[in-house]
Scaffold this motif. Structure first.
Motif, PDB file in Angstrom:
ATOM      1  N   HIS A 349       0.833  -1.201   0.000  1.00  0.00           N
ATOM      2  CA  HIS A 349       0.000   0.000   0.000  1.00  0.00           C
ATOM      3  C   HIS A 349       0.871   1.256   0.000  1.00  0.00           C
ATOM      4  CE1 HIS A 349      -3.555  -2.410   0.743  1.00  0.00           C
ATOM      5  NE2 HIS A 349      -2.888  -3.033   1.705  1.00  0.00           N
ATOM      6  N   SER A 350       0.385   2.251  -0.709  1.00  0.00           N
ATOM      7  CA  SER A 350       1.030   3.561  -0.740  1.00  0.00           C
ATOM      8  C   SER A 350       0.261   4.521   0.157  1.00  0.00           C
ATOM      9  CB  SER A 350       1.040   4.094  -2.178  1.00  0.00           C
ATOM     10  OG  SER A 350       1.241   5.490  -2.201  1.00  0.00           O
ATOM     11  N   TYR A 351       0.938   5.576   0.599  1.00  0.00           N
ATOM     12  CA  TYR A 351       0.283   6.607   1.416  1.00  0.00           C
ATOM     13  C   TYR A 351      -0.894   7.232   0.671  1.00  0.00           C
ATOM     14  CZ  TYR A 351       2.520  10.295  -1.383  1.00  0.00           C
ATOM     15  OH  TYR A 351       2.900  11.134  -2.406  1.00  0.00           O
ATOM     16  N   LYS A 352      -0.851   7.187  -0.684  1.00  0.00           N
ATOM     17  CA  LYS A 352      -1.927   7.782  -1.478  1.00  0.00           C
ATOM     18  C   LYS A 352      -3.228   6.985  -1.381  1.00  0.00           C
ATOM     19  CE  LYS A 352       1.176   9.821  -4.962  1.00  0.00           C
ATOM     20  NZ  LYS A 352       1.538   9.819  -6.408  1.00  0.00           N
ATOM     21  N   GLU A 353      -3.114   5.683  -1.050  1.00  0.00           N
ATOM     22  CA  GLU A 353      -4.307   4.831  -0.963  1.00  0.00           C
ATOM     23  C   GLU A 353      -5.074   5.036   0.331  1.00  0.00           C
ATOM     24  OE1 GLU A 353      -3.709   0.587  -2.017  1.00  0.00           O
ATOM     25  OE2 GLU A 353      -1.616   1.207  -2.177  1.00  0.00           O
ATOM     26  N   LEU A 354      -4.399   5.539   1.333  1.00  0.00           N
ATOM     27  CA  LEU A 354      -5.014   5.607   2.663  1.00  0.00           C
ATOM     28  C   LEU A 354      -5.890   6.861   2.790  1.00  0.00           C
ATOM     29  CD1 LEU A 354      -2.008   4.448   4.874  1.00  0.00           C
ATOM     30  CD2 LEU A 354      -3.711   3.074   3.678  1.00  0.00           C
ATOM     31  N   PRO A 355      -6.985   6.751   3.540  1.00  0.00           N
ATOM     32  CA  PRO A 355      -7.384   5.599   4.355  1.00  0.00           C
ATOM     33  C   PRO A 355      -8.059   4.504   3.542  1.00  0.00           C
ATOM     34  CG  PRO A 355      -8.975   7.357   4.602  1.00  0.00           C
ATOM     35  CD  PRO A 355      -7.867   7.916   3.738  1.00  0.00           C
ATOM     36  N   LEU A 356      -7.838   3.259   3.980  1.00  0.00           N
ATOM     37  CA  LEU A 356      -8.568   2.103   3.473  1.00  0.00           C
ATOM     38  C   LEU A 356      -9.590   1.711   4.534  1.00  0.00           C
ATOM     39  CD1 LEU A 356      -5.849  -0.188   1.864  1.00  0.00           C
ATOM     40  CD2 LEU A 356      -7.852   0.765   0.717  1.00  0.00           C
ATOM     41  N   ARG A 357     -10.827   1.494   4.105  1.00  0.00           N
ATOM     42  CA  ARG A 357     -11.908   1.218   5.062  1.00  0.00           C
ATOM     43  C   ARG A 357     -12.552  -0.121   4.686  1.00  0.00           C
ATOM     44  NH1 ARG A 357     -12.919   6.378   2.823  1.00  0.00           N
ATOM     45  NH2 ARG A 357     -12.186   8.107   4.133  1.00  0.00           N
ATOM     46  N   TYR A 358     -12.293  -1.165   5.484  1.00  0.00           N
ATOM     47  CA  TYR A 358     -12.850  -2.489   5.231  1.00  0.00           C
ATOM     48  C   TYR A 358     -14.058  -2.701   6.145  1.00  0.00           C
ATOM     49  CZ  TYR A 358      -8.385  -3.551   2.934  1.00  0.00           C
ATOM     50  OH  TYR A 358      -7.279  -3.547   2.112  1.00  0.00           O
ATOM     51  N   ALA A 359     -15.188  -3.108   5.566  1.00  0.00           N
ATOM     52  CA  ALA A 359     -16.417  -3.297   6.350  1.00  0.00           C
ATOM     53  C   ALA A 359     -16.955  -4.706   6.160  1.00  0.00           C
ATOM     54  CB  ALA A 359     -17.470  -2.279   5.932  1.00  0.00           C
TER      55      ALA A 359
END
Length: 651
Positions: A349-359
């Motif tokens: 993962h790159s800093y550009k992808e964050l935040p990632l939110r898994y539900a």
């Protein structure tokens, strides 16, 4: 001289050794008569305990949580004195205050307590209270404590003493009763004016099914008879709203001993209710950038060793599942978060992808003692509306605030408007309970405080209530009866990313740890539905009701038209049923009222000829005649707006 800082910031000087009660008297005799206990530097203590150094002081009365808790703890001791007087030789376990009232676990030997005995105990409690006996605190050595309870023959107290440190053991005495206790207690028994012993139950000593079953007597006391009378009226209303009773009446869920205790079975109407709640939250989540994931119901034991759950909760979990492969062990999933960590770790993962939110609406399993199971509120298998957000440290506060907005939207949509946000923090004196560094804990705790303040939440801080891996914001919701429930929760976690070695590549190409936010607006679907049912007395809002409209033909002659209407409504995604039983219309209306269906449509000759419907609203009666398109437009609008038909609170 010592300096005492009061809640308003005022500072007063007193001689060392002054008590909170003395300080109250120096302010006002009227105030002193109300003081039950004191909070000194954040710790609740006896109002008569000496204060030896500079301190902050809050005087606690019946209006304070700490005051009520102390009042009920003292009442447990008073009930124990009454029991010992009536049943000499009784052995005593523990007698704590609970959310409302208190209990004491006792061993009566071969005797059993009857309802008639409860009345005798109540009468004795009132008699002892009127004597205004003081609660006296004495520090004793471990040897003396052992000797006292050996002479008394109380093995339960001796077992408790085994785990205590010498020099930190105290007794409390009022009248003829002496107990092993840390306190605090009210100044004297005279504050207790009204008592009701409410229930008798069984409880294994120390919650262990291998130990002896003790008798648990529950009670509640008040400083005035009127408050007890009001409470008893409220409890009668609570019985009518009991979600277990409503669940049976509305055909929502059931339990089977063959399936297993604490494992609810959802009937068709209950399953529809669950699905509506899930669909409601799933749409909000998709709009908010959440990504759906699905994880299995079991996981390798090693997964939970890595996360720390095995170390903290392994003894209270379901036993590991072995397979034909030697040395291979799995567990029923107690938490979703370790699985989500592994999903995050499955790709870079790159800093550009964050935040990632898994539900995920993930079902988890936790072993509860059989005596602690209670309907849907304490179960062994439940579904969490779980999500885990992986973000950069600079994103934590904003993400936390977005989750607060989501939780408040959920509550307002379901008519929960009265709630308090509890900042649940670690107990710094019991560091072994938690994982992670003090530095990360400080950062996480401050992030929660700041986010809550910026969202304008009314908060209270509770030490020792944090999860083992991080602090949290718990939403304590009050229902229509004024009872408080812990529902939604948001948690900040710097520790699981560390344990699972989670990373992202930052803008300078260095590898950094993400911060993890755990959140569950409902908490669990089971508990949330239980609270919702009791809050609205089973009269679910239209958008959630499993059956929204019941169509009642007056006779068989009109059944075809009734089914035609039902088909048209289903075509508009409205949930309608036809009651074409061979019953009089009055009985059909009464039965539909009991089923708490929001709308009824009565169909007769006039309605069929004019292509109209006679509308009745649950609890409101006849609303007159409407054309079918007009009626459907009205309820479609109500569903879209999620209009809540509020249940009138009991007087």
């Amino acid at each position: 001289m010592i300096r005492i800082t009061l809640p308003d910031g005022a500072v007063r000087e007193y001689e060392a050794g002054v008590s909170a009660l003395d300080i109250a008297k120096s302010i006002s005799d009227g105030l002193a008569r109300k003081v039950l206990a004191a909070e000194v530097d954040g710790e609740v203590v006896d109002a008569f305990r000496p204060i030896e150094k500079d301190a902050s002081l809050k005087l606690l009365t019946w209006d304070d949580k700490g005051g009520k808790s102390t009042f009920w703890h003292s009442s447990a001791h008073l009930m124990a004195e009454a029991i010992e007087d009536i049943f000499p030789g009784t052995k005593f376990g523990i007698g704590p205050a609970i959310e409302t009232g208190f209990y004491y676990d006792i061993d009566l030997g071969d005797r059993s307590i009857t309802e008639e005995d409860l009345q005798k105990i109540e009468k004795k409690v009132k008699e002892l209270a009127n004597q205004k006996e003081r609660y006296t605190r004495t520090q004793v050595s471990k040897a003396d404590a052992i000797q006292y309870f050996t002479d008394k023959g109380d093995q339960y107290k001796l077992e408790l003493i085994e785990g205590l440190e010498d020099g930190k053991i105290t007794f409390y005495q009022q009248g003829s009763f002496t107990d092993l206790c840390r306190g605090p207690h009210i100044p004297h028994t005279g504050f207790i004016k009204a008592v009701k012993l409410t229930n008798i139950a069984g409880a294994y000593w120390r919650g262990n099914e291998k130990n002896k079953m003790l008798t648990r007597i529950y009670g509640v006391t008040f400083p005035a008879q009127k408050e007890l009378d009001d409470y008893l009226v409220l409890m009668e209303e609570a019985k009518k709203r009991d979600h277990r009773k409503l669940g049976r009446e509305l055909d929502l869920f059931t339990f089977s001993e063959k399936v297993g205790s604490g494992l609810p079975l959802w009937l068709p109407k209950g399953a529809m209710l669950r699905e509506r709640l899930q669909q409601f939250l799933q749409k909000i989540q998709l709009d908010g950038g959440y990504l759906p994931v699905v994880t299995p119901h079991i996981g390798s034991k090693q997964l939970y060793i890595t996360s720390g759950h095995w170390e903290k909760y392994g003894a209270d979990s379901f036993r590991p599942i072995t397979t034909p492969q030697e040395g291979e062990e799995f567990m029923l999933k107690p938490m979703n978060c370790p699985h989500h960590c592994e999903i995050y770790k499955s790709s870079p993962h790159s800093y550009k992808e964050l935040p990632l939110r898994y539900a995920e609406f993930g079902t988890v399993y936790r072993y509860e003692q059989s005596g602690e199971l209670h309907g849907l509120t304490r179960v062994r298998g439940f579904t969490q509306d779980d999500a885990h957000l992986f973000c950069r440290p600079d994103q934590v506060k904003d993400e936390f605030k977005k989750v607060i907005d989501l939780v408040m939207h959920v509550f307002s949509s379901l008519d929960f408007h009265n709630y308090t946000a509890q900042v649940s923090l670690r107990d710094k004196e019991n560091r072994a309970k938690y994982i992670g560094t003090d530095e990360n804990w400080d950062i996480a705790e401050n992030a929660i405080r700041e986010a809550a303040a910026e969202k304008g939440l009314v908060t209270v801080e509770e030490y020792g209530e944090a999860a083992f891996y991080g602090p949290k914001l718990d939403f304590m919701v009050k229902d229509a009866l004024g009872r408080s429930w812990q529902l939604g929760t948001i948690q900040v976690d710097y520790n699981l990313p560390e344990r699972f070695e989670l990373e992202y590549v930052d803008s300078d190409n260095s590898r950094k740890r993400p911060v993890m936010i755990h959140r569950a607006p409902f908490g669990s679907l089971e508990r949330f539905i239980a609270v919702l049912l009791e809050h609205c007395a089973g009269k679910l809002p239209l958008w959630l009701a499993p059956v929204q409209v019941k169509i009642l033909p007056i006779s068989d002659k009109f059944s075809a038209y009734a089914h035609e209407i039902a088909g048209m409504m289903k075509g508009k995604d409205l949930r309608a049923e036809v009651d074409d039983r061979n019953e009089k219309i009055g009985k059909k209306i009464r039965d539909t009222e009991l089923e708490k269906v929001p709308y009824m449509l009565v169909i007769g000759e006039k309605e069929m000829n004019e292509q109209t419907v006679a509308v009745r609203r649950q609890g409101k009666g006849d609303l007159g005649s409407q054309s079918l398109p007009e009626f459907m437009d009205t309820i479609i609008k109500e569903v879209l707006e999620k209009t809540v038909q509020r249940e009138q609170e009991p007087a």
